[in-house]
Design an enzyme around this catalytic site. Structure first.
Site, PDB file in Angstrom:
ATOM      1  N   ASN A 209       0.756  -1.119   0.193  1.00  0.00           N
ATOM      2  CA  ASN A 209      -0.029  -0.041   0.050  1.00  0.00           C
ATOM      3  C   ASN A 209       0.839   1.092  -0.070  1.00  0.00           C
ATOM      4  O   ASN A 209       2.080   1.295   0.158  1.00  0.00           O
ATOM      5  CB  ASN A 209      -0.921  -0.097   1.307  1.00  0.00           C
ATOM      6  CG  ASN A 209      -2.137   0.668   0.902  1.00  0.00           C
ATOM      7  OD1 ASN A 209      -2.413   1.585   0.067  1.00  0.00           O
ATOM      8  ND2 ASN A 209      -3.172   0.460   1.791  1.00  0.00           N
ATOM      9  N   PHE A 210       0.446   2.290  -0.202  1.00  0.00           N
ATOM     10  CA  PHE A 210       0.809   3.544  -0.186  1.00  0.00           C
ATOM     11  C   PHE A 210       1.969   3.873  -1.067  1.00  0.00           C
ATOM     12  O   PHE A 210       3.294   4.491  -0.766  1.00  0.00           O
ATOM     13  CB  PHE A 210       1.414   4.054   1.215  1.00  0.00           C
ATOM     14  CG  PHE A 210       0.241   3.857   2.267  1.00  0.00           C
ATOM     15  CD1 PHE A 210      -1.078   4.844   2.258  1.00  0.00           C
ATOM     16  CD2 PHE A 210       0.163   2.933   3.305  1.00  0.00           C
ATOM     17  CE1 PHE A 210      -2.005   4.762   3.133  1.00  0.00           C
ATOM     18  CE2 PHE A 210      -0.908   2.954   4.289  1.00  0.00           C
ATOM     19  CZ  PHE A 210      -1.904   3.791   4.104  1.00  0.00           C
ATOM     20  N   LEU A 211       1.905   3.465  -2.435  1.00  0.00           N
ATOM     21  CA  LEU A 211       2.667   3.561  -3.418  1.00  0.00           C
ATOM     22  C   LEU A 211       2.342   5.077  -3.829  1.00  0.00           C
ATOM     23  O   LEU A 211       1.265   5.508  -4.299  1.00  0.00           O
ATOM     24  CB  LEU A 211       2.710   2.701  -4.501  1.00  0.00           C
ATOM     25  CG  LEU A 211       3.332   3.228  -5.870  1.00  0.00           C
ATOM     26  CD1 LEU A 211       4.874   3.313  -5.395  1.00  0.00           C
ATOM     27  CD2 LEU A 211       3.221   2.081  -6.858  1.00  0.00           C
ATOM     28  N   SER A 219       7.576  11.781 -13.778  1.00  0.00           N
ATOM     29  CA  SER A 219       8.615  11.650 -14.904  1.00  0.00           C
ATOM     30  C   SER A 219       9.697  10.914 -14.708  1.00  0.00           C
ATOM     31  O   SER A 219      10.631  10.374 -15.681  1.00  0.00           O
ATOM     32  CB  SER A 219       8.621  12.802 -15.758  1.00  0.00           C
ATOM     33  OG  SER A 219       9.358  13.696 -14.979  1.00  0.00           O
ATOM     34  N   THR A 245      -3.987  -3.577  -4.548  1.00  0.00           N
ATOM     35  CA  THR A 245      -5.084  -3.057  -5.430  1.00  0.00           C
ATOM     36  C   THR A 245      -4.805  -2.105  -6.228  1.00  0.00           C
ATOM     37  O   THR A 245      -3.824  -1.111  -5.799  1.00  0.00           O
ATOM     38  CB  THR A 245      -6.191  -2.809  -4.452  1.00  0.00           C
ATOM     39  OG1 THR A 245      -6.197  -2.063  -3.527  1.00  0.00           O
ATOM     40  CG2 THR A 245      -6.857  -4.074  -3.937  1.00  0.00           C
ATOM     41  N   LEU A 488      -7.037  -1.768   2.663  1.00  0.00           N
ATOM     42  CA  LEU A 488      -6.999  -0.169   3.077  1.00  0.00           C
ATOM     43  C   LEU A 488      -6.756   0.556   1.875  1.00  0.00           C
ATOM     44  O   LEU A 488      -5.763   0.158   1.142  1.00  0.00           O
ATOM     45  CB  LEU A 488      -6.364  -0.109   4.276  1.00  0.00           C
ATOM     46  CG  LEU A 488      -6.604  -1.003   5.447  1.00  0.00           C
ATOM     47  CD1 LEU A 488      -5.825  -0.797   6.528  1.00  0.00           C
ATOM     48  CD2 LEU A 488      -7.940  -0.634   5.953  1.00  0.00           C
TER      49      LEU A 488
END
Length: 488
Positions: A209-211, A219, A245, A488
């Site tokens: 998560n939290f990418l 860029s 996800t 989440l």
């Protein structure tokens, strides 16, 4: 209705695409809806692009592509995913499940790949308030927002602690990138360990998560490097699979669900542009339509306490096993994810309720939701939306094998959750088409959202799992029993 987790835009009707040759015109629409795929097929003439898309057997699985844009999680290009152990689009579905690639721990690099000049790796220490603040700042100003730049997620620091410091959490799985000179945090990717059951096969995975990448650095092609780095760190810890996800289509979703929204404060949602006024209706009618009772109706409903952990664990484990993809909770995880601990200075993240039989004191039902606010960007009156997300629930009625009885029970239980969320000053209640949600979404006046949420397994192959929607992208009781995990 729009939500930052939604990927706005009309989803193509897969009923028209399933099993038919894709025309150049349809291909063009599909590509417009998927920037990463468009980039991958750039340069192909329309006929060839249509032919390539026809070979991708995704129509029945995806029930509509979600659109990218400002809110798109930068999830790397298809060229990158072709180098990764994930199922290909044109793979024939197989009944057996298992790892795609066997990892030799001896061959895993002990050092990270080099970053572009001017940037360096860092491991975040979320027990340090300053570093927690840095991650909060990065996510608050640079994470998922809607296409019209009206809403952006605002995770509280309490939420980040809750989401990233679950039982067994590893500091080295909280990965960051800093600018070498200023030491400013400019990118992140995080993971927590958990166990999944995929068609009764239990596997240890990292939940990713939290990418997030600073808007000015999109860029720099940091996404593939971030994914490779957290993969390397997980491999070194002996974890070779992951679950994640995205609202965009990547190779290849194991399942896809649709978002639904239930207004709790319809007028506020209308004022900020989240809800629209249906043709021929009035504001007063919409407020009346979305009115909720002031009292709950489930007998013995009360807040979950620490003394309920074992009973809820037992009930949820039995309930979850009914789904093809579910989380195998430990007792410690039940305590962490579901029991609110009142600590000074910490915002409440999760609300959990149990229904206790007044005579036997047995816990027969439980329901929970969590708080994820969004910032309303540049609005004269409102600066935030308080959104409750339906989390886990379970009921003994599920084991009667009587769908009618289960539907009646869930209509009552989830309606009570809506009442409790309204009392807790939430503006909207969000849910996906997973679990047994198709039994109650439309009857409880949840409106269809614009977005899909696609579920992915890394380095693991299994046949497609139903996401609670049919080929028209509508909730379908016949498509339940697939996704039993909330991400989440």
């Amino acid at each position: 209705m729009s939500d930052p987790k939604d990927k706005k835009g009309e989803a193509p009707n897969s009923a028209d695409a399933a099993g038919r040759k894709i025309t150049p015109k349809v291909a063009e629409a599909l590509l417009e809806n998927n920037p990463a795929l468009k980039n991958e097929l750039a340069g192909m003439d329309k006929e060839k692009a249509a032919e390539a898309l026809s070979k991708m057997d995704v129509a029945e699985l995806l029930t509509g592509l979600a659109v990218g844009g400002k809110n798109q999680k930068d999830m790397a290009s298809y060229k990158f995913w072709q180098t990764q152990p994930v199922p290909r689009f044109n793979e024939a579905a197989k009944d057996d499940s298992g790892p795609i690639k066997i990892i030799d721990p001896e061959k895993v690099s002990k050092t990270p790949d080099a970053l572009v000049e001017g940037f360096e790796w860092t491991t975040l220490d979320l027990t340090n308030d300053d570093e927690l603040q840095e991650l909060w700042d990065l996510l608050t100003y640079h994470y998922v927002e809607d296409d019209n730049a009206m809403f952006r997620f605002r995770y509280s620091k309490s939420f980040l602690h809750w989401a990233l410091m679950s039982p067994g959490w590893k500091k080295e799985w909280h990965v960051g990138v800093r600018a070498t000179k200023s030491k400013k945090l400019v990118a992140s990717i995080c993971g927590v360990p958990t166990e999944l059951r995929v068609r009764d096969q239990k596997i240890k995975v990292t939940e990713i998560n939290f990418l997030c990448i600073h808007k000015k650095l999109r860029s720099k092609r940091l996404t593939p490097v971030l994914i490779k780095e957290i993969t390397r760190r997980c491999y070194l810890s002996g974890i070779y699979q992951a679950i994640y996800t995205a609202g965009v289509v990547l190779p290849t979703p194991v399942s896809s669900c649709r978002y639904y929204h239930r207004p709790l404060d319809w007028l506020k949602l209308y004022e900020i542009g989240f809800s629209h006024l249906p043709y021929g209706s009035t504001k007063a009618r919409q407020i009346t339509k979305n009115h909720l009772p002031s009292t709950t109706s489930t007998t013995g409903l009360r807040l979950m306490e620490s003394k309920d952990i074992d009973a809820v664990h037992d009930l949820l484990e039995r309930y979850s096993r009914r789904f093809s993809l579910n989380q195998a909770f430990t007792r410690e995880e039940i305590e962490h994810w579901l029991v609110h601990k009142d600590e000074e200075g910490k915002e409440q993240v999760v609300w959990s309720y149990v229904a206790e039989d007044p005579e036997t004191h047995k816990i027969n039902d439980f329901v929970s939701f969590y708080n994820l606010e969004s910032t309303v960007i540049q609005h004269p009156k409102h600066d935030n939306v308080r959104a409750a997300y339906l989390y886990y629930y379970a009921t003994e009625t599920a084991f009667t094998e009587d769908t009618k009885a289960l539907k009646a029970k869930l209509l009552q239980l989830i309606n009570d959750a809506l009442i409790m969320a309204k009392k807790a000053k939430f503006d909207v209640f969000n849910a996906l088409t997973l679990h047994d949600n198709p039994l109650f979404l439309e009857q409880l006046k949840f409106g269809a959202g614009d977005g899909q949420l696609h579920f992915y397994l890394y380095n693991y192959r299994t046949a497609p799992i139903p996401g609670g929607v049919n080929e028209k992208n509508l909730p379908d009781e016949g498509k339940m029993g697939g996704v039993g995990i909330v991400m989440l």
